[in-house]
Design a protein around this motif. Structure first.
Motif, PDB file in Angstrom:
ATOM      1  N   LEU A   1      -3.889   5.415  -3.525  1.00 55.63           N
ATOM      2  CA  LEU A   1      -5.340   5.306  -3.405  1.00 55.63           C
ATOM      3  C   LEU A   1      -6.005   5.311  -4.772  1.00 55.63           C
ATOM      4  O   LEU A   1      -5.747   6.197  -5.597  1.00 55.63           O
TER       5      LEU A   1
ATOM      6  N   ALA B   1      -5.544   4.991   5.217  1.00 53.38           N
ATOM      7  CA  ALA B   1      -4.768   4.604   4.035  1.00 53.38           C
ATOM      8  C   ALA B   1      -3.666   5.620   3.756  1.00 53.38           C
ATOM      9  O   ALA B   1      -2.538   5.263   3.394  1.00 53.38           O
TER      10      ALA B   1
ATOM     11  N   LEU C   1      -9.894   6.959   4.478  1.00 50.31           N
ATOM     12  CA  LEU C   1      -8.927   7.752   3.716  1.00 50.31           C
ATOM     13  C   LEU C   1      -7.744   8.136   4.604  1.00 50.31           C
ATOM     14  O   LEU C   1      -6.581   8.065   4.187  1.00 50.31           O
TER      15      LEU C   1
ATOM     16  N   TYR D   1      -1.569  -0.647  -2.510  1.00 47.53           N
ATOM     17  CA  TYR D   1      -2.577   0.392  -2.740  1.00 47.53           C
ATOM     18  C   TYR D   1      -3.898  -0.004  -2.101  1.00 47.53           C
ATOM     19  O   TYR D   1      -4.133  -1.182  -1.787  1.00 47.53           O
TER      20      TYR D   1
END
Length: 506
Positions: free
Chosen positions: A413, A406, A403, A384
């Motif tokens: 997240l 990821a 963002l 994560y």
């Protein structure tokens, strides 16, 4: 009509657990003396050498008519060949001892079992009590405890005001002792003797050695007091204690000034680690955002310096200036101080002159992400990423790119600082961006005030995430493509979220 013979039932005897106090016979209570002198049977424990401290304390009150029952331990510190080991040998001994006393009680005799200190405080009498008190009339006569006598001999208060006293057996593992000693105000460690080196080590690891006092054979012949740090481990008998007296009004322990950045966890005292609790208690000054300073218990003599949430560098400099004056300073943060919190601010300022030589330590705390995850299930069970949505310290373009990266890597997240009164659009932008990589039914944990009085944890879907439901006290956990939301319990009333630890190949 013939008369029936009269039958008389022998009255049952009465059991007494008699506290003798710490050793000086003059510290026995009046009731203890009354019970001993009137008893039919006086019982006491001893090691195999036959000498009993309990009997020696009560000796002046024994009379020729007393029946004495000497209960000799089969083993103390030595090894045993009993098939059940030490515990088995002692259980068998207690059963046999209880049977011996029961025979006297069945015969109508009163039995006084002598106990040093108090009968229900680390006393062998308790083993008789548990086996006999439900079968015979019983009275326990309290006695002055050894730790009360030790404090009296030291002439120092044990606890004052709102302080907490912790009583510990020295037989605990050293790490456990250190954790408990670090987190309490005052403490007494019993049963020293061969455990003394580990107890001393625990006090040192907890940062409490300098304040620790030593009392040996309190109120008895051969009494000795001093500092734990000065005691020869080879000279310590079983009948000795280590004492951490009250900190209220005590002169400060000499030390070099330092700053300790302490994580308070996400909410109240249940989320505080023993190490953090100990550092807060030892600090002369507490520095932090006012909301977090308010979560630290008020202590006499401790100075508190609360400030606004947006002056991190100034707060760090203020704390380091206090440390330069020789003060022990705790800078407090919610959650973990190294996660979007004060540890970075303090270390940044401390890396420049004139603060380079000021010691700085960081004490971790439970993070908000981990607390929120635990309430929802296990959404952080695989890889994560943690991202702050606040654009106060970095541009939104940087946040958006992180963002995307990821999400493209299929990471769960944890989103900190998602919104506030002045930041109301970031959550919607983040949702729309993530929907480019996630399906609308992706689970999202909406966790607010976890551990606090207004705790709220809900599981929604990414496509239905409403920015109006999010504020500064909310943390978001957005699942990966592998994250599962499952209903459990009666009628599926409970929904949990978890991310598998195994990722599919290909």
């Amino acid at each position: 009509m013939s008369e029936q013979p009269l039958t008389t039932e022998r009255p049952t005897g009465r059991l007494y657990g008699v506290g003798l106090g710490p050793g000086d016979p003059s510290l026995m209570t009046v009731r203890a003396v009354e019970v001993i002198t009137s008893a039919d049977v006086v019982a006491y424990h001893s090691a195999r050498h036959g000498r009993s401290i309990a009997r020696s304390i009560a000796e002046r009150h024994l009379r020729p008519g007393h029946i004495e029952e000497q209960l000799v331990y089969p083993v103390t510190t030595e090894t045993t060949d009993h098939p059940g080991g030490y515990r088995g040998a002692m259980e068998e001994f207690y059963e046999e001892a209880a049977a011996r006393l029961a025979a006297h009680l069945d015969a109508g005799r009163t039995v006084a079992v002598l106990a040093e200190g108090d009968p229900l405080f680390y006393s062998s009498y308790m083993h008789m009590h548990k086996r006999l008190a439900d079968r015979y009339p019983t009275e326990v006569v309290p006695g002055v405890t050894s730790f009360s006598a030790a404090a009296a001999r030291l002439g120092e208060p044990l606890v004052e005001g709102e302080e907490v006293l912790t009583i510990l057996p020295g037989t605990l593992p050293e790490e456990e002792l250190a954790a408990r000693l670090a987190s309490t105000d005052s403490a007494v460690v019993m049963k020293l003797g061969r455990t003394f080196p580990a107890v001393r080590g625990a006090l040192e690891r907890a940062g409490r050695l300098a304040e620790a006092r030593y009392v040996e054979r309190a109120t008895m012949s051969g009494e000795r007091t001093g500092r734990v740090a000065d005691v020869d481990p080879e000279s310590v008998p079983y009948f000795s204690v280590a004492v951490l007296p009250s900190r209220v009004g005590a002169p400060p322990v000499a030390h070099r000034g330092e700053v300790v950045v302490v994580g308070l966890g996400p909410a109240g005292p249940l989320w505080l680690t023993p190490e953090a609790r100990g550092e807060l208690a030892a600090a002369q000054d507490v520095v932090g955002y006012s909301t977090y300073v308010d979560r630290v218990p008020v202590r006499p003599g401790q100075r508190r310096h609360a400030s606004d949430n947006k002056v991190e560098s100034e707060r760090a400099e203020f704390a380091l200036d206090l440390a330069r004056q020789g003060r022990r300073v705790a800078v407090v943060s919610s959650g973990d101080p190294g996660v979007f919190a004060m540890a970075t601010a303090v270390l940044e300022v401390a890396s420049d002159d004139p603060y380079r030589e000021i010691p700085v330590r960081v004490v971790p705390g439970m993070t908000a992400a981990h607390a929120a995850a635990s309430r929802a299930g296990a959404p952080l069970g695989h890889d994560y990423a943690v991202v702050s949505l606040s654009d106060r310290l970095k541009p939104w373009e940087v946040i958006a790119e992180r963002l995307r990266s990821a999400a493209a890597a299929d990471l769960v997240l944890a989103l900190y600082n998602p919104g506030s009164r002045s930041r109301i659009w970031q959550v919607g932008k983040a949702r729309d961006l993530l929907l480019e990589y996630r399906t609308p039914d992706t689970p999202v944990v909406l966790a607010r005030d976890v551990g606090g009085p207004q705790e709220s944890v809900r599981i929604v879907r990414l496509g239905q995430l409403d920015p109006a439901d999010v504020d500064m006290r909310t943390l978001l956990i957005v699942g990966s493509t592998q994250t599962r939301a499952v209903r459990r319990g009666k009628d599926g009333a409970e929904e949990i979220v978890w991310t598998p630890r195994r990722y599919p190949e290909g």
